[in-house]
Write a protein that holds these residues in place. Structure first.
Motif, PDB file in Angstrom:
ATOM      1  N   MET A   2     -76.115  22.152  43.688  1.00 27.62           N
ATOM      2  CA  MET A   2     -77.214  21.409  43.094  1.00 27.62           C
ATOM      3  C   MET A   2     -76.768  20.102  42.498  1.00 27.62           C
ATOM      4  SD  MET A   2     -77.863  23.731  39.693  1.00 27.62           S
ATOM      5  CE  MET A   2     -78.948  22.636  38.836  1.00 27.62           C
ATOM      6  N   ASP A   3     -75.480  19.948  42.253  1.00 22.98           N
ATOM      7  CA  ASP A   3     -74.991  18.706  41.652  1.00 22.98           C
ATOM      8  C   ASP A   3     -74.574  17.733  42.729  1.00 22.98           C
ATOM      9  OD1 ASP A   3     -75.268  19.487  39.016  1.00 22.98           O
ATOM     10  OD2 ASP A   3     -73.431  20.681  39.129  1.00 22.98           O
ATOM     11  N   VAL A  59     -75.484  24.560  45.901  1.00 25.68           N
ATOM     12  CA  VAL A  59     -75.432  25.391  44.697  1.00 25.68           C
ATOM     13  C   VAL A  59     -74.036  25.949  44.476  1.00 25.68           C
ATOM     14  CG1 VAL A  59     -76.340  27.493  43.639  1.00 25.68           C
ATOM     15  CG2 VAL A  59     -77.873  25.980  44.910  1.00 25.68           C
ATOM     16  N   LEU A  99     -71.154  24.366  41.855  1.00 26.81           N
ATOM     17  CA  LEU A  99     -70.987  24.696  40.448  1.00 26.81           C
ATOM     18  C   LEU A  99     -70.117  25.927  40.303  1.00 26.81           C
ATOM     19  CD1 LEU A  99     -71.621  24.030  37.553  1.00 26.81           C
ATOM     20  CD2 LEU A  99     -73.721  25.378  37.730  1.00 26.81           C
ATOM     21  N   TRP A 114     -74.424  15.222  39.348  1.00 26.74           N
ATOM     22  CA  TRP A 114     -75.827  14.999  39.022  1.00 26.74           C
ATOM     23  C   TRP A 114     -76.694  16.120  39.575  1.00 26.74           C
ATOM     24  CZ3 TRP A 114     -75.986  11.774  35.342  1.00 26.74           C
ATOM     25  CH2 TRP A 114     -75.171  10.637  35.309  1.00 26.74           C
ATOM     26  N   GLU A 115     -77.842  16.318  38.943  1.00 29.17           N
ATOM     27  CA  GLU A 115     -78.790  17.337  39.382  1.00 29.17           C
ATOM     28  C   GLU A 115     -79.682  16.772  40.483  1.00 29.17           C
ATOM     29  OE1 GLU A 115     -78.792  20.404  38.284  1.00 29.17           O
ATOM     30  OE2 GLU A 115     -77.274  20.096  36.748  1.00 29.17           O
ATOM     31  N   GLY A 116     -79.082  16.392  41.581  1.00 29.38           N
ATOM     32  CA  GLY A 116     -79.836  15.849  42.691  1.00 29.38           C
ATOM     33  C   GLY A 116     -79.888  14.332  42.657  1.00 29.38           C
ATOM     34  N   ASP A 139     -81.978  12.687  39.725  1.00 33.79           N
ATOM     35  CA  ASP A 139     -81.676  13.103  38.354  1.00 33.79           C
ATOM     36  C   ASP A 139     -82.006  11.964  37.383  1.00 33.79           C
ATOM     37  OD1 ASP A 139     -80.611  13.953  35.967  1.00 33.79           O
ATOM     38  OD2 ASP A 139     -78.767  14.751  36.847  1.00 33.79           O
ATOM     39  N   LYS A 181     -71.401  15.721  30.195  1.00 36.97           N
ATOM     40  CA  LYS A 181     -72.147  16.874  30.694  1.00 36.97           C
ATOM     41  C   LYS A 181     -71.215  18.059  30.932  1.00 36.97           C
ATOM     42  CE  LYS A 181     -75.080  18.280  34.587  1.00 36.97           C
ATOM     43  NZ  LYS A 181     -75.733  17.832  35.855  1.00 36.97           N
TER      44      LYS A 181
END
Length: 527
Positions: free
Chosen positions: A1-2, A47, A50, A57-59, A62, A264
């Motif tokens: 996801m990042d 996914v 992680l 980043w979350e997409g 983000d 983060k």
């Protein structure tokens, strides 16, 4: 996801610099693909990343990614740093018309020493960027900019209270180091926030201060020195600088992506108790150590980056040299303006500052032209090149503007030498202002496009070299003009400017070849 992507797919900015996946990012993609995962719409950081300890980043969309900030927030942050960038160059020249009042107070008659009291501020610009830019790429833009702003403000007190010329020189030098913060870090903030097709306009707004400040400074300094005393030039800078430094504390925020991801990561590590997490910007070696040895190594590499660019990148060295030459011409120009209009045209110290409006209006005209055309030309050139962006597309405009530069020296020099009406030499300064902006802006934007991740360090290389020339070359001005006169002295500068007209043609024709033949490893991954 990042994901470490900075902008949505399809944006022109995905084609250059850290706005596209780095080699490390592509290695991660290969690593994921080789796992045999049959997922059809697999992303760069699925996914499972992680689980592997990679934090990004979350997409692509983000909202925490500075490239995805809403436009109002982006331009607001740019305007904030641009306001600071106006005050610092203002300080470089605001003292110039008032230096005669200081000389009378201190009983100083050495013209070279008095000139150095003004230009030593630029010597601070030579050392400051080489320290502040790398620190911002380690600890972030916000904290370094704040520290530099307050450092600049504090030294104004020393300048205002100095009781001898030696103290004045020392205080102005350290004020210049602090003032270099906004001059240097603005390039990094632009690279952090804006895609490549918007950087021309953003650079034009940010570049207003470094070029207009030295023009507005003598105007304000002349009237302040004449009516309130030379020390009040520094009290005014203290007040204005303090207000803006406070505004930066309250309104500014971090924009450097690797630092934001590191924060983060630290938050996630604390919340989950995991010790295997590492930033997507740390690469694939799995050794994202944050111990004292790693910090020392990062500092060493960071502080060397501006020097590495000057030593190992011929195109940066050549562009820095050309910009330093043009900057030196500007400050040699400045050495004569005040004395010409007071001695030959009978202007007071305050009114002599108004003579700088000629070159200032040229700056504004050139800036407006570049703001409206730089990015548009880039987009059209990219389309003609099959959608492939190249930083050298910024440079062809320099050819035309470099041809305008020499005009002012002949026009201004001989109009003043022959005592033509005072409006003639003022108008004669206009072409130089236009031409300098047309040279300055493409180079500035070019280095941001070439090294977006390390834009602050690349800009530090430019700033340090041109400031060194701007600090030392004007010391030769009084002697040169005393020997040659205003007419032939300026004509000599005009002939030199004319001799350098072919240089932008060389950059446009061979810049890409030089840049690609001598790449520079700024990450320190090759030893």
């Amino acid at each position: 996801m990042d994901k470490p992507k900075h902008t949505p797919d399809g944006s022109l900015s995905t084609l250059v610099g850290n706005d596209r996946p780095s080699s490390d990012d592509r290695d991660i993609e290969k690593q994921v693909d080789s796992s045999g995962d049959p997922q059809p719409n697999k992303q760069l950081f699925p996914v499972t990343d992680l689980a592997r300890g990679i934090v990004g980043w979350e997409g692509q969309d983000d909202p925490d990614n500075p490239q995805n900030f809403v436009p109002g927030k982006k331009w607001g942050l740019l305007l904030l740093i641009s306001a600071c960038t106006l005050i610092s160059p203002l300080a470089s020249s605001m003292f110039s018309p008032a230096v005669t009042f200081m000389a009378a107070d201190f009983g100083e008659t050495n013209e070279t020493l008095l000139s150095f009291t003004v230009s030593v501020f630029l010597l601070g610009y030579t050392f400051g960027p080489c320290l502040l830019a790398p620190l911002s790429e380690i600890y972030g833009r916000r904290i370094v900019l704040s520290a530099a702003n307050w450092f600049f403000v504090v030294w104004q007190i020393g300048c205002a209270l100095a009781q001898n010329i030696e103290t004045e020189i020392i205080c102005r030098f350290f004020a210049g180091i602090g003032g270099a913060g906004c001059i240097t870090l603005g390039a990094g903030v632009i690279a952090d926030l804006f895609p490549v097709e918007q950087r021309g306009k953003a650079t034009a707004i940010w570049g207003l201060g470094p070029l207009v400040g030295p023009v507005v400074g003598p105007i304000a300094g002349g009237f302040i020195g004449e009516n309130a005393g030379w020390r009040w030039a520094f009290w005014v800078l203290l007040i204005a600088g303090g207000v803006l430094a406070a505004a930066v504390e309250l309104l500014n925020q971090e924009t450097f992506a690797p630092v934001l991801i590191r924060w983060k990561l630290e938050k996630m590590a604390k919340e989950t108790g995991r010790t295997d997490l590492r930033s997507a910007y740390d690469g694939l070696d799995g050794n994202a150590d944050s111990g004292p040895a790693a910090v020392r190594q990062a500092l060493k590499l960071g502080l060397l980056r501006p020097l590495l660019l000057l030593v190992r990148s011929p195109i940066i060295l050549l562009l820095s040299t050309y910009m330093a030459f043009v900057y030196g011409l500007l400050y040699l120009f400045f050495t004569t303006i005040s004395s010409v209009f007071t001695s030959r045209y009978g202007f007071s110290s305050g009114l002599s500052g108004l003579a700088y409006l000629g070159i200032g209006m040229g700056f504004l005209a050139g800036l407006a032209f570049m703001a409206f055309t730089n990015d548009r030309i880039l987009v059209r050139s990219t389309a003609k090149n099959g959608g492939k962006f190249e930083p050298e597309m910024r440079l062809p405009l320099m050819i035309f503007f470099s041809s305008i530069l020499p005009i002012s020296f002949f026009w201004y020099g001989w109009a003043a030498d022959k005592h033509v009406h005072w409006i003639a030499p003022i108008i004669g300064m206009f072409p130089f202002g236009v031409g300098m902006m047309g040279v300055y802006m493409p180079i500035q934007t070019y280095v941001i496009d070439c090294y977006p991740k390390y834009a602050a360090s690349a800009n530090a290389a430019l700033t340090a070299s041109r400031s060194l020339v701007g600090a030392l070359l004007p010391l030769a001005g009084p002697t040169m003009f005393a020997d040659l006169g205003i007419g032939w002295g300026n004509s000599l500068l005009g002939f030199l400017a004319f001799a350098f007209v072919p240089v932008p043609i060389f950059f446009t024709s061979y810049g890409k070849t030089i840049r690609e033949r001598w790449p520079v490893d700024l990450d320190g991954k090759k030893g």
